[in-house]
Design an enzyme around this catalytic site. Structure first.
Site, short mmCIF file in Angstrom:
data_model
loop_
_atom_site.label_atom_id
_atom_site.label_comp_id
_atom_site.label_asym_id
_atom_site.label_seq_id
_atom_site.Cartn_x
_atom_site.Cartn_y
_atom_site.Cartn_z
N GLY A 48 0.79 -1.23 0.00
CA GLY A 48 0.00 0.00 0.00
C GLY A 48 0.82 1.27 0.00
N CYS A 72 -28.66 -8.19 -15.69
CA CYS A 72 -28.03 -7.98 -17.00
C CYS A 72 -29.01 -8.36 -18.11
CB CYS A 72 -26.76 -8.79 -17.11
SG CYS A 72 -26.03 -8.75 -18.76
N CYS A 123 -27.20 -11.68 -20.03
CA CYS A 123 -26.99 -12.97 -19.36
C CYS A 123 -27.86 -13.12 -18.12
CB CYS A 123 -25.51 -13.17 -19.01
SG CYS A 123 -24.96 -12.20 -17.61
N CYS A 130 -23.70 -6.42 -18.27
CA CYS A 130 -22.49 -6.64 -17.48
C CYS A 130 -21.36 -5.76 -18.02
CB CYS A 130 -22.03 -8.09 -17.57
SG CYS A 130 -23.12 -9.24 -16.75
N CYS A 167 -19.86 -12.07 -18.97
CA CYS A 167 -21.18 -12.08 -19.60
C CYS A 167 -21.22 -13.08 -20.76
CB CYS A 167 -21.50 -10.67 -20.11
SG CYS A 167 -23.23 -10.40 -20.46
#
Lengths: 252, 284
Positions: free
Chosen positions: B33, B242, B245, B267, B273
């Site tokens: 980080g 979606c 899908c 998506c 997807c």
């Protein structure tokens, strides 16, 4: 001295050839209000900066509860600055975040020491706004929409919210008109008594010092020329400079 | 696959530059980080198009790697296609659009929906690596705040959001604490993706080309989104399914289909997807 929170001995600091502090010693006891008075350029603000660890002296030591302030690391000093200590600037714009709401300003110190509950932070902010007589409805307003006196009261709320033991104040009433000054002094006096705060206040206003302080130090050209209980110093000044200072106060 | 372009070193950058980048990456992995400065090079694409990510990818790419590049989750956008083609030409590596086939995934603004594995590396393109940049403009001061772990300021920002809007309004680039020590910008991924960073099996590398910083999250590192106890972090997702899908779990893009207010939600991860649509067709 016994029961002293902050003690300083033998402080010396020169800006080139100009002596800003010459062999200054000072002690602040628990719950005591100490005023540093003197004319412009006498080293008052420099002394405050050295005592609060923001500036290192050429010689001498500053001790907080026996610990050398200038020898501790920056992390420890910053922690001290946001827990046991507070600093109230002369200009509230130096002590406030002007693009953050009043509530956020008061809450910042709480969050800096780990408060993570929004409801509690908010409740404490409201409580402190009430203590410094800022209308609760203005909690989400930006400080730049506040008057000078309100900004200064907000700065005091923001500093005191974490219940520090010692507060440094650098001419907190400077730049305010007389009636606002009187209310602010009254507020500082009330809060310091209520919380048992130690206060180290720099001022050129003898009347403010008389109202607030238990003890007074008179500075001139970097030296402490006289110190003692407020009433003693102001009613029976010994040093010629103090006599001049006291006699030059305008009576209304 | 193809033979690399003649006259160029493997993966475009010279070996000395790659060594410099790898040293930076090792430092970044060692201090999760923490932003490590590096000497970013001019790349044959403009700042803001992924110069940081492309340099990190070039430094870790080997001839046996399979590269996937996504932009906002999609494999078929200009940026993704051109970066994929760039590495095909200068390194001759295989590329793919399938998340599970890739060994290195360079991404802009998304984390794939499929869970990543230990043998995969996720490379993020980062425009602004400093999470405190909007709160404290001075670089020297933000460095000090990181060194002292003095992050009260970031919480003040979140406090302000709740006070004004009733909830934390940051929907992307939502700040995280890495390994309980450093505050980090996750790059502009949606807050929806933040929980995927927590204890991810894959190594995550972040490259900021213009700002010249690299940082990293080693595998299985703790990554927490900042929040308040009474206003916990919540990933934001459009409530629809979606249109292609039918997924109700994946992150959706809103696509305008005509000029009469018609819109569909699909998506954002095209591979996820497509795989689901193919599976549904296979069953039917």
């Amino acid at each position: 001295m016994t029961g002293a929170l902050l003690t300083a001995e033998g402080l010396d600091l020169h800006f080139g050839a100009i002596p800003a502090l010459v062999d200054v010693a000072i002690g602040v006891a628990e719950g005591e209000v100490v005023a540093i008075v003197g004319e412009s350029g006498s080293g008052k603000t420099t002394l405050l900066r050295v005592l609060s660890g923001q500036m290192a002296p050429d010689a001498g030591t500053v001790r907080w509860l026996g610990q050398d302030v200038h020898a501790m690391g920056e992390a420890a000093r910053r922690r001290l600055m946001r827990t046991d200590w507070g600093f109230v600037h002369q200009n509230p714009r130096d002590g406030l975040r002007l693009n953050v709401s009043a509530g956020g300003n008061v809450g910042e110190r709480l969050m800096a020491v780990g408060a993570r509950h929004y409801g509690n932070i908010r409740a404490q902010a409201l409580e402190w706004l009430a203590k410094v007589e800022v209308d609760a409805a203005r909690i989400d307003d930006l400080p730049r929409t506040f008057s000078g006196g309100m900004q200064q009261r907000l700065q005091i709320a923001r500093t005191l919210v974490t219940r520090p033991r010692l507060v440094f104040m650098d001419e907190p009433t400077g730049g305010l008109d007389v009636s606002v000054q009187a209310r602010l002094l009254d507020l500082i006096r009330g809060l310091s008594r209520e919380l048992g705060l130690s206060v180290l206040i720099v001022t050129h206003d003898i009347a403010a010092a008389r109202l607030l302080a238990d003890r007074i130090l008179v500075m001139r050209r970097g030296r402490v020329v006289e110190q003692g209980l407020t009433d003693r110093v102001l009613d029976d000044p010994q040093h010629p400079y103090t006599q001049l200072l006291v006699s030059s106060v305008l009576a209304a | 696959m193809n033979a690399p372009l003649a006259g160029y070193n493997f993966a475009y950058l010279d070996e000395a530059t790659k060594r410099m980048l790898r040293r930076t990456i090792l430092k970044a992995v060692a201090v999760p980080g923490h932003q490590i400065p590096f000497g970013a090079r001019e790349m044959p694409l403009p700042y803001g198009w992924g110069t940081g990510g492309i340099q990190v990818t070039a430094a870790i790419l080997g001839p046996a790697d399979t590269l996937k590049v996504i932009d906002q989750g999609a494999d078929d956008t200009t940026n993704a296609i051109s970066i994929r083609r760039f590495f095909t030409r200068v390194a001759g590596v295989a590329t793919t659009e399938r998340t599970e086939e890739a060994t290195i995934i360079q991404t802009r603004h998304r984390i794939p929906e499929a869970a990543l594995r230990e043998d995969q590396i996720l490379v993020y393109q980062v425009p602004q690596p400093e999470p405190l940049s909007k709160l404290e403009p001075r670089r020297a001061e933000t460095k000090r705040l990181h060194a002292l772990a003095d992050y009260g300021l970031m919480h003040v920002r979140l406090y302000e959001d709740i006070a004004r809007l009733g909830h934390i309004a940051k929907a992307y680039d939502y700040p995280v604490m890495v390994n309980g020590r450093y505050l980090m910008s996750p790059s502009p991924i949606p807050a929806f993706d933040n929980p995927k960073m927590h204890r991810m099996a894959a190594l995550q590398l972040f490259g900021a080309g213009r700002e010249k910083r690299i940082y990293a999250i080693p595998p299985y590192t703790e990554v927490r989104s900042l929040d308040f106890e009474d206003h916990p972090f919540r990933p934001i997702r459009a409530p629809q399914a979606c249109a292609l899908c039918g997924s109700r779990e994946s992150y959706l893009d809103e696509v305008i289909t005509d000029d009469r207010g018609g819109r569909v939600f699909v998506c954002s991860d095209t591979d996820y997807c497509g795989t689901r649509v193919a599976a549904q067709k296979g069953v039917a």
